[in-house]
Design a protein around this motif. Structure first.
Motif, mmCIF file in Angstrom:
data_model
loop_
_atom_site.group_PDB
_atom_site.id
_atom_site.type_symbol
_atom_site.label_atom_id
_atom_site.label_comp_id
_atom_site.label_asym_id
_atom_site.label_seq_id
_atom_site.Cartn_x
_atom_site.Cartn_y
_atom_site.Cartn_z
ATOM 1 N N UNK A 334 0.633 -1.234 -0.034
ATOM 2 C CA UNK A 334 -0.124 -0.005 0.081
ATOM 3 C C UNK A 334 0.666 1.306 0.247
ATOM 4 N N UNK A 526 -9.198 -2.512 1.675
ATOM 5 C CA UNK A 526 -9.132 -4.136 1.493
ATOM 6 C C UNK A 526 -7.662 -4.263 1.410
ATOM 7 N N UNK A 527 -6.966 -4.748 2.524
ATOM 8 C CA UNK A 527 -5.520 -4.687 2.383
ATOM 9 C C UNK A 527 -4.952 -5.891 1.634
ATOM 10 N N UNK A 528 -5.611 -6.988 1.897
ATOM 11 C CA UNK A 528 -5.073 -8.292 1.293
ATOM 12 C C UNK A 528 -6.211 -9.044 0.534
ATOM 13 N N UNK A 529 -5.870 -10.091 -0.222
ATOM 14 C CA UNK A 529 -7.072 -10.777 -0.975
ATOM 15 C C UNK A 529 -8.075 -11.307 0.004
ATOM 16 N N UNK A 530 -9.267 -10.912 -0.193
ATOM 17 C CA UNK A 530 -10.390 -11.605 0.537
ATOM 18 C C UNK A 530 -10.709 -10.842 1.949
ATOM 19 N N UNK B 406 -8.671 4.412 -8.438
ATOM 20 C CA UNK B 406 -10.246 4.703 -7.906
ATOM 21 C C UNK B 406 -11.040 5.043 -9.031
ATOM 22 N N UNK B 466 -3.208 -4.222 -0.705
ATOM 23 C CA UNK B 466 -3.891 -3.000 -1.544
ATOM 24 C C UNK B 466 -4.791 -3.702 -2.611
ATOM 25 N N UNK B 467 -5.674 -4.153 -2.008
ATOM 26 C CA UNK B 467 -6.676 -4.755 -3.121
ATOM 27 C C UNK B 467 -7.794 -4.190 -3.005
ATOM 28 N N UNK B 469 -12.286 -3.843 -3.992
ATOM 29 C CA UNK B 469 -13.609 -4.579 -3.686
ATOM 30 C C UNK B 469 -13.822 -6.206 -4.102
ATOM 31 N N UNK B 471 -11.701 -8.270 -5.527
ATOM 32 C CA UNK B 471 -10.325 -9.040 -5.442
ATOM 33 C C UNK B 471 -10.354 -9.987 -4.402
ATOM 34 N N UNK B 472 -10.527 -11.219 -4.449
ATOM 35 C CA UNK B 472 -10.434 -12.260 -3.701
ATOM 36 C C UNK B 472 -9.306 -13.175 -3.674
#
Lengths: 554, 498
Positions: A334, A526-530, B406, B466-467, B469, B471-472
């Protein structure tokens, strides 16, 4: 007032609801289409919880295995998590008809753990979800082995800050356990809130909530063993007043009386709340009446409501005060922090003297716990006092970077209890959470602040701020931006945005609103995946001396 | 009944068989069949998905390992399925014990109640929609690489040491992330549909900063095949960018010719994904919408030229640089075959993504959202290297990458973000100075209509943190893009950020 039984609570709510709903209510629009229909308590739909002593035994097994494998320190978090999400939304047709509104719901059952081990100053973290002794022990050994494998790369590790071993059990005090009532009751309550909003002509209220029920066990090789039964609510009710004008955004306000909190279903209780919601929905309508225009590019005075100040803090100051970022650990992700290096920042008057920011994880704040995810009791502590940064969010592992400051200010070096593992399967980190900006003198209402502006803008219900990689500045493009001329709101501004520098913004605050202006802002990151992190901030309204307004079309 | 499932070990466990990292098709099927057996008395259909993910992520900062995040996670989801009964309660769990699963299903059943069907639900076995759930064939893909699975347990220490040494020898402060992931996924439907796939993926990113923290550079590489990742090259790029970014000067903001490196282009393309959703396009939340909401049928720009005719945008499960599982999930409906799709053909919008219900209503084929996408030059188009673009630029700005991008206005695709890790002024065909970062305020829809030159695509790394909405997963779905030279890109303001 004595706590009502569940039946009494529901009966009272039903009476209250009946008094407020007439004609077409939620029963007409949606009950026939609601997917969840049962009179059984929600908890009965989850498997029996694993007994706390079983989780405790697993936790002890994990850290013991890590220690036997050579860890100088290890800790573990095991969680039995139940999530219930409910909401009322528009249907796929996109047409706001009563028949088209279909509540959505999801239900999650998870058991998981994360074990952290330190060897030679190096850390490793291993997660899993098979909660057997063999699996947890294997994870502990693996964490120790992995840490040992990279220990050679560690030069001068920070000493872990000491913390007393803690043992005990704690439960979030709630009056009405959301998992102890039926799905029908949940839907009735949300439906009633929707109906209340619908009674304000031209506005709609969209209630939604995520309930988290969690049994979290923590153990460490220091001898800590804690069990916490946690209940958290992430509710929101958005009031949507339609403009009906193409390209003009609707008026969207968040109902300020419903906020993230560690509490039970009592947060929706009572006729008084519904009256306030009805009034808030009605208050949104006049905002539609302002003429629409675009702002002239330039520099203006500005008034921010409490929600907007909270959002500004949540997206700028909050992450900038996370020590991990300050130390450069997230430079490849980040980014870094404008509040670095600590030696230059701590104690320096960087911001307006009226800015005092504290963190408070005590009840009833969202995420309230008795012990954090390193077994430390959280305490309320200042981060910014009268405009000067005086602390950061740190863990037991990183707090050592502040040793000289703590010594200079005569305080024992300690972790403040802000270490959070968003879930057991994410590494614990010090996170900005539950921030409170001190309000100003009594009598400084939002109206007072507006009346004091000759030519400026009013920012309302700001939800998101785009910050740069160092949090040195950012921009936002609010849908609720208004022009103020000689103390009165004159136009609603569309296609306009704001650019700011972080330090100049927070230095430029001239007046904080009083307690009546305090509202919640919540940042979603949303710092990390999921993973989703929520940072709630309670903040008053404020007057800012200078703001750069731009146009979207550049 | 208890189902014995082989214990899968995660990274650094000493496993000798990379193939056993994730659940095999047999193991996934066994688990799914168990669930179906438990659910059998029910009149409802229960599509089931099983996803097993193993990851190994290491973060390094200033010479030390600061993060190791090794995970072994399973997700079992029963998707909503009605056919006469609308059930939108979707239970998800990470447990595979038979007794626990039995309790979960029994209790979720108790939450259900017959409700009138919604119009888009199939009503009986002869309904065409019903037939969408029967057996299908899938495009064979090859997403598993032994090199990656093996490296997951062995490469960490070696790579860390090399990258740290390289950055330190350059007198810079380095932060890096090395990540591996292995995943298997199965979808099973009682009507016969069965889909299984497994994949590996990996990524290395390095950020180098000068000790005075006034300059920063970045390098990154992602691939499914670890043998194609070169950490030393990644570190070298970061070091080069950092060193060239010293002594930055301020340049006046404004609209300028921009040469966007692949990392910058990838961030814009990633943020464009939701603009290709059909539901967004017909409700005014995409630049591909035209007309008013009341238009029936809703009007979109399908068939119209929306970008420069030299632009092609495709998604292909067999993309040699990436690829993805040949089946997808859309709004809880899983297992639909994912066809290769040409979203943009010579600048013309050919398809939008949509799920099964929308597909049946509108006569389209269900298509997954373009989370994995390739942007490249149309056949026959001359491509150029970054050096050639610079040489052809009288005055402009080179952008190595952006910070988080964004969306400001979905209807126009207007986005904002800040340049980072390498931003340079170009004059008369040469980079003449390093410049301070800019905030940009522009739309890739506009930018892709002001194309001057286009390069050769490559897969881009995004990093672990830094993902957004949607992104999973890590690493993110492959985005393969070229460098681009575009006119009149709006650098709206200076940014103090380094």
């Amino acid at each position: 007032m004595s706590s009502p039984s569940r039946r009494t609570f529901l009966t009272q709510s039903a009476i209250a609801l009946a008094g407020l709903t007439s004609g077409v209510g939620h029963r007409a629009f949606g009950m026939a289409r609601l997917p969840i229909r049962s009179q059984q308590p929600v908890a009965s739909f989850f498997p029996e919880l694993i007994a706390a002593d079983t989780l405790q035994a697993l936790a002890t097994t994990g850290v013991d295995a890590a220690r036997q494998a050579g860890a100088e320190y290890a800790d573990i978090r095991l969680t039995d998590l139940r999530l219930l999400r409910l909401g009322i939304e528009l249907g796929d047709s996109g047409v706001p008809t009563i028949v088209g509104n279909i509540p959505g719901a999801a239900i999650t059952f998870e058991l998981s753990y994360g074990i952290r081990a330190r060897v030679g100053g190096a850390w490793a973290f291993v997660t899993g979800n098979e909660c057997t002794s063999d699996a947890v022990a294997a994870a502990g050994r693996r964490a120790a082995a992995t840490a040992r494998g990279v220990a050679a790369s560690v030069r001068q590790p920070w000493e872990m800050v000491a913390a007393p071993a803690v043992r005990g059990e704690w439960t979030t005090p709630v009056r009405v356990d959301p998992f102890a009532v039926s799905p029908d009751a949940h839907v009735n309550i949300l439906g009633a809130l929707y109906d209340v909003g619908a009674r304000a002509t031209g506005a709609t209220a969209w209630p939604r909530v995520t309930w988290t029920g969690e049994t979290r066990v923590f153990a460490s090789t220091d001898g800590s063993l804690t069990t916490q039964h946690l209940t958290h609510a992430l509710p929101s009710i958005y009031i949507d007043a339609k403009t009906g004008v193409p390209r003009v955004p609707d008026v969207m306000l968040r109902f300020r009386d419903i906020n993230p909190i560690s509490a039970g279903l009592e947060i929706f209780e009572g006729a008084a709340l519904q009256e306030r919601l009805k009034a808030a929905a009605a208050d949104a309508i006049p905002l539609l009446q302002f003429p629409i225009g675009a702002a002239d590019v330039g520099r203006y005075e500005a008034v921010f409501d409490g929600t907007s100040m909270g959002a500004m803090a949540a997206y700028t100051l909050a992450p900038a005060l996370e020590l991990r970022r300050v130390l450069g650990y997230d430079a490849d992700g980040v980014g870094t922090s404008i509040l670095a290096p600590t030696a230059d920042v701590l104690g320096a008057p960087l911001f307006a003297p009226c800015l005092t920011l504290t963190s408070d994880r005590s009840m009833p704040q969202y995420g309230a716990v008795q012990w954090d995810d390193e077994g430390v009791v959280p305490r309320s502590f200042p981060l910014i006092a009268n405009g000067a940064v005086v602390d950061y969010f740190s863990t037991r592992a990183t707090a050592g970077a502040l040793a000289s400051w703590y010594s200079k200010t005569g305080r024992p070096l300690a972790s403040q209890g802000t270490t959070i593992a968003q879930s057991p399967s994410t590494p614990p980190r010090a996170r900005a959470t539950d921030l409170v900006i001190a309000s100003g003198a009594s009598g400084t209402t939002l109206d007072t602040l507006i009346r004091g502006v000759k030519r400026g803008v009013l920012v309302r219900s700001l939800e998101y701020v785009s910050s740069d990689q160092q949090l040195s500045g950012g921009a936002f493009f609010p849908e609720m931006l208004f022009e103020i001329t000689r103390g009165k709101i004159t136009r609603r501004l569309i296609d306009s945005g704001v650019q700011f520098g972080t330090k100049s913004f927070w230095k430029g605050i001239t007046t904080m609103g009083d307690a009546s202006t305090v509202e919640y802002g919540v940042a979603r990151r949303y710092p990390n995946a999921g993973t989703i992190e929520y940072t709630p901030v309670r903040a008053p309204a404020a007057h800012v001396a200078r703001l750069d307004v731009i146009q979207r079309n550049g | 009944m208890r189902v014995e499932i082989t214990q899968h070990v995660g990274a650094d466990s000493g496993t000798t068989n990379p193939q056993s990292l994730v659940m095999s098709q047999e193991e996934c099927q066994q688990l799914a069949q168990l669930l179906l057996d438990i659910a059998k008395p029910s009149p409802f259909m229960w599509p089931i998905s099983v996803i097993h993910t193993v990851q190994s992520i290491t973060g390094v900062s200033q010479g030390e390992t600061i993060d190791i995040d090794d995970g072994d996670r399973i997700s079992v989801e029963l998707s909503p399925g009605g056919f006469g009964h609308y059930a939108s309660v979707a239970p998800t769990t990470n447990q595979r014990d038979a007794e626990v699963l039995r309790k979960i299903i029994a209790k979720v059943f108790a939450m259900r109640a017959p409700t009138p069907p919604i119009p888009s639900d199939p009503v009986d076995a002869d309904d065409p929609l019903y037939l969408m759930y029967d057996k299908r064939s899938y495009v064979p893909v090859s997403l598993w690489h032994e090199s990656t699975a093996t490296a997951m347990g062995t490469a960490r220490s070696d790579v860390i040491a090399k990258v740290i040494r390289q950055v330190e020898e350059a007198q810079l402060l380095g932060t890096a992330t090395i990540g591996f992931a292995a995943r298997s996924e199965l979808f099973m439907h009682p009507l016969g549909r069965l889909a299984y796939g497994k994949e590996t993926d990996c990524e290395v990113t390095v950020t180098a900063r000068t000790p005075d923290n006034k300059a920063s550079g970045w390098g990154g590489h992602a691939s499914r095949d670890w043998s194609r990742v070169h950490p030393e090259a990644v570190a070298a790029q970061a070091i080069d960018m950092a060193n060239r970014s010293r002594n930055r000067v301020a340049l006046e903001p404004g609209r300028r010719t921009a040469i966007l490196g692949p990392a910058a282009v990838a961030q814009l393309v990633r943020a464009m994904t939701e603009l290709f959703f059909y539901d967004n396009a017909v409700t005014g939340r995409s630049p591909f919408w035209i007309g008013h909401r009341t238009t029936k049928p809703p009007m979109t720009k399908l068939g119209q030229r929306v970008f420069d005719p030299r632009i092609m945008m495709t998604s292909d499960p067999n993309d040699p640089e990436g690829g993805y599982m040949p089946f997808f999930e859309y709004n809880g409906e899983r297992g639909f075959p994912t066809p290769a799709t040409t979203w943009i053909d010579h600048g013309v919008l050919k398809y939008l993504s949509c799920g099964i219900g929308t597909a049946m209503r509108t006569g389209q084929t269900p298509r997954d959202d373009p989370f994995s996408m390739r942007l490249e030059a149309a056949p026959g188009t001359k491509t150029s290297t970054i050096e050639e673009m610079i040489a052809n630029c009288a005055e402009g700005v080179y952008v190595h990458r952006f910070s988080g991008v964004d969306m400001v206005d979905a209807r126009s695709g207007l986005m904002t973000g800040v340049t980072r890790d390498g931003c340079f002024f170009i004059q008369h065909g040469k980079i003449t100075k390093a410049i301070k970062n800019f905030r940009f305020l522009d739309s890739p829809i506009f930018a892709l209509n002001k194309l001057a030159m286009i390069g050769t695509p490559e897969r881009v790394a995004f990093g672990y943190r830094n993902y957004g909405r949607y992104e999973t997963r890590f690493p993110r779905s492959p985005i393969i893009v070229p460098p681009l030279m575009v006119q009149d890109f709006n650098f709206s303001a200076l940014a103090d950020a380094v």
